[in-house]
Design an enzyme around this catalytic site. Sequence first.
Site, PDB file in Angstrom:
ATOM      1  CB  SER A 141      10.112  -9.374  -2.959  1.00  0.00           C
ATOM      2  OG  SER A 141      11.588  -9.388  -3.633  1.00  0.00           O
ATOM      3  CE1 TYR A 154      12.290  -7.335   1.453  1.00  0.00           C
ATOM      4  CE2 TYR A 154      13.284  -8.733  -0.279  1.00  0.00           C
ATOM      5  CZ  TYR A 154      12.404  -7.820   0.091  1.00  0.00           C
ATOM      6  OH  TYR A 154      11.987  -6.979  -0.790  1.00  0.00           O
TER       7      TYR A 154
HETATM    8  N1  LIG Z   1      13.204  -1.663  -4.895  1.00  0.00           N
HETATM    9  C1  LIG Z   1      13.316  -2.904  -5.163  1.00  0.00           C
HETATM   10  O1  LIG Z   1      14.127  -3.381  -5.941  1.00  0.00           O
HETATM   11  C2  LIG Z   1      12.455  -3.874  -4.409  1.00  0.00           C
HETATM   12  C3  LIG Z   1      12.380  -4.998  -5.016  1.00  0.00           C
HETATM   13  C4  LIG Z   1      11.602  -5.925  -4.219  1.00  0.00           C
HETATM   14  C5  LIG Z   1      10.559  -5.680  -3.329  1.00  0.00           C
HETATM   15  N2  LIG Z   1      10.608  -4.223  -2.934  1.00  0.00           N
HETATM   16  C6  LIG Z   1       9.755  -3.733  -2.187  1.00  0.00           C
HETATM   17  O2  LIG Z   1       9.128  -2.481  -2.301  1.00  0.00           O
HETATM   18  C7  LIG Z   1       8.709  -1.939  -1.142  1.00  0.00           C
HETATM   19  C8  LIG Z   1       9.188  -0.496  -1.101  1.00  0.00           C
HETATM   20  O3  LIG Z   1      10.538  -0.378  -1.218  1.00  0.00           O
HETATM   21  P1  LIG Z   1      11.320   0.594  -1.971  1.00  0.00           P
HETATM   22  O4  LIG Z   1      12.404  -0.425  -2.923  1.00  0.00           O
HETATM   23  O5  LIG Z   1      10.561   1.824  -2.502  1.00  0.00           O
HETATM   24  O6  LIG Z   1      12.519   1.090  -0.903  1.00  0.00           O
HETATM   25  P2  LIG Z   1      12.623   2.436  -0.136  1.00  0.00           P
HETATM   26  O7  LIG Z   1      13.033   3.618  -1.128  1.00  0.00           O
HETATM   27  O8  LIG Z   1      13.488   1.987   1.268  1.00  0.00           O
HETATM   28  O9  LIG Z   1      11.181   2.760   0.580  1.00  0.00           O
HETATM   29  C9  LIG Z   1      10.738   1.798   1.687  1.00  0.00           C
HETATM   30  C10 LIG Z   1       9.609   2.527   2.240  1.00  0.00           C
HETATM   31  O10 LIG Z   1       9.146   1.809   3.365  1.00  0.00           O
HETATM   32  C11 LIG Z   1       8.907   2.612   4.641  1.00  0.00           C
HETATM   33  N3  LIG Z   1       9.160   1.935   5.900  1.00  0.00           N
HETATM   34  C12 LIG Z   1      10.369   1.375   5.953  1.00  0.00           C
HETATM   35  N4  LIG Z   1      10.058   0.770   7.618  1.00  0.00           N
HETATM   36  C13 LIG Z   1       8.913   1.094   7.693  1.00  0.00           C
HETATM   37  C14 LIG Z   1       8.240   0.682   8.989  1.00  0.00           C
HETATM   38  N5  LIG Z   1       8.825   0.176   9.958  1.00  0.00           N
HETATM   39  N6  LIG Z   1       6.969   1.331   9.068  1.00  0.00           N
HETATM   40  C15 LIG Z   1       6.524   2.210   8.184  1.00  0.00           C
HETATM   41  N7  LIG Z   1       7.095   2.365   6.910  1.00  0.00           N
HETATM   42  C16 LIG Z   1       8.314   1.781   6.824  1.00  0.00           C
HETATM   43  C17 LIG Z   1       9.992   3.762   4.282  1.00  0.00           C
HETATM   44  O11 LIG Z   1       9.500   4.980   5.167  1.00  0.00           O
HETATM   45  P3  LIG Z   1      10.098   5.519   6.415  1.00  0.00           P
HETATM   46  O12 LIG Z   1      11.720   5.334   6.352  1.00  0.00           O
HETATM   47  O13 LIG Z   1       9.662   6.753   6.450  1.00  0.00           O
HETATM   48  O14 LIG Z   1       9.367   4.772   7.341  1.00  0.00           O
HETATM   49  C18 LIG Z   1       9.899   3.814   2.781  1.00  0.00           C
HETATM   50  O15 LIG Z   1       8.578   4.718   2.640  1.00  0.00           O
HETATM   51  C19 LIG Z   1       9.224  -2.765   0.096  1.00  0.00           C
HETATM   52  O16 LIG Z   1       8.248  -3.565   0.826  1.00  0.00           O
HETATM   53  C20 LIG Z   1      10.252  -3.623  -0.470  1.00  0.00           C
HETATM   54  O17 LIG Z   1      10.654  -4.857   0.026  1.00  0.00           O
HETATM   55  C21 LIG Z   1      11.296  -3.325  -3.616  1.00  0.00           C
END
Ligand SMILES: NC(=O)c1ccc[n+]([C@@H]2O[C@H](COP(=O)([O-])OP(=O)(O)OC[C@H]3O[C@@H](n4cnc5c(N)ncnc54)[C@H](OP(=O)(O)O)[C@@H]3O)[C@@H](O)[C@H]2O)c1
Length: 264
Positions: A141, A154
């Site tokens: 991030s 986080y």
């Molecule tokens: N979107 C943003 O603005 C943003 C910004 C900075 C960083 N990120 C990072 O990007 C990554 C993806 O996030 P996203 O934005 O796509 O959010 P999201 O739509 O909430 O997706 C998160 C993914 O992580 C999986 N997950 C959560 N807890 C888990 C666990 N305990 N074990 C295995 N899988 C798990 C979820 O699947 P299940 O619920 O099926 O397990 C889901 O597939 C994350 O690492 C997040 O920190 C996102």
Amino acid sequence: MYFDNKVIWITGASSGIGEALAYELAKQKTTLILSSRKKEALEKVREVCLRVNKEIYIEVLDLEKYDSMQGIADKVIAQHGRIDILINNGGISQRSLTKDTILEVDKRLMDINYLGTVALTKAVLPTFLKQQSGQIVTVTSLTGRFGTPYRSAYAASKHALHGFFDSLRAELVNDNIDICMVCPGFIKTQVSINAFVGDGSALNSMDDRQDNGMDVTIFAGRMMRAMRKKKKEVYIGKKEVVMIYIKRWMPWLYYKMIAKVAVR
Ligand SMILES: NC(=O)c1ccc[n+]([C@@H]2O[C@H](COP(=O)([O-])OP(=O)(O)OC[C@H]3O[C@@H](n4cnc5c(N)ncnc54)[C@H](OP(=O)(O)O)[C@@H]3O)[C@@H](O)[C@H]2O)c1
């Protein structure tokens, strides 16, 4: 093409960034292993991918249960013979002030985002070393490079990943194994809805900043370009990315600004 004939393992593939990556990578001649906790959601993503690519597999895992990563990795490697790219994307965010956050939430964010990712990486590393090839891509991030309000636990978990992978990259310099750190800004996904609040429950609402964030398919395309170019670290988002450079070159301004900017 860079991704052709590669076996690619994506965590967090049931939603958001991981889901968008699965759809884009399925269009290439890849074998994909899609992982997260929710089997049904993964099946739906697989169904869409199968329209363009038959080599799509599912492996359910929970990053919080990091002791299970070795067994799962052994099974995946036995099934596919090799792993060319590991995309450590699964994770969870936070929306709570430090004073309102119970320590259990700090621990869970560290377990899922940091230890789960490290455990899976360590489980796959011997295979990469044996192959003398591979790419480990980790989604952290912008908050992995600077802290913001509402994200203390986080930000700590994402900063920790940078320390781990910078060290690992240096150790692997002669092994033809690349490490790519991907730092998203605000990307329009479910991340805020799923984020922990102070007592460990989910926020369950879409932040304004998230809602107005970068389109996730555009993000996935830019992330794949960074992977192809074997970038060591990349920042992808809208104007929020400028904070990286403000902190680097004008830290005094970052300290002033970060207390005031809207992060929700
Ligand atoms: N979107 C943003 O603005 C943003 C910004 C900075 C960083 N990120 C990072 O990007 C990554 C993806 O996030 P996203 O934005 O796509 O959010 P999201 O739509 O909430 O997706 C998160 C993914 O992580 C999986 N997950 C959560 N807890 C888990 C666990 N305990 N074990 C295995 N899988 C798990 C979820 O699947 P299940 O619920 O099926 O397990 C889901 O597939 C994350 O690492 C997040 O920190 C996102």
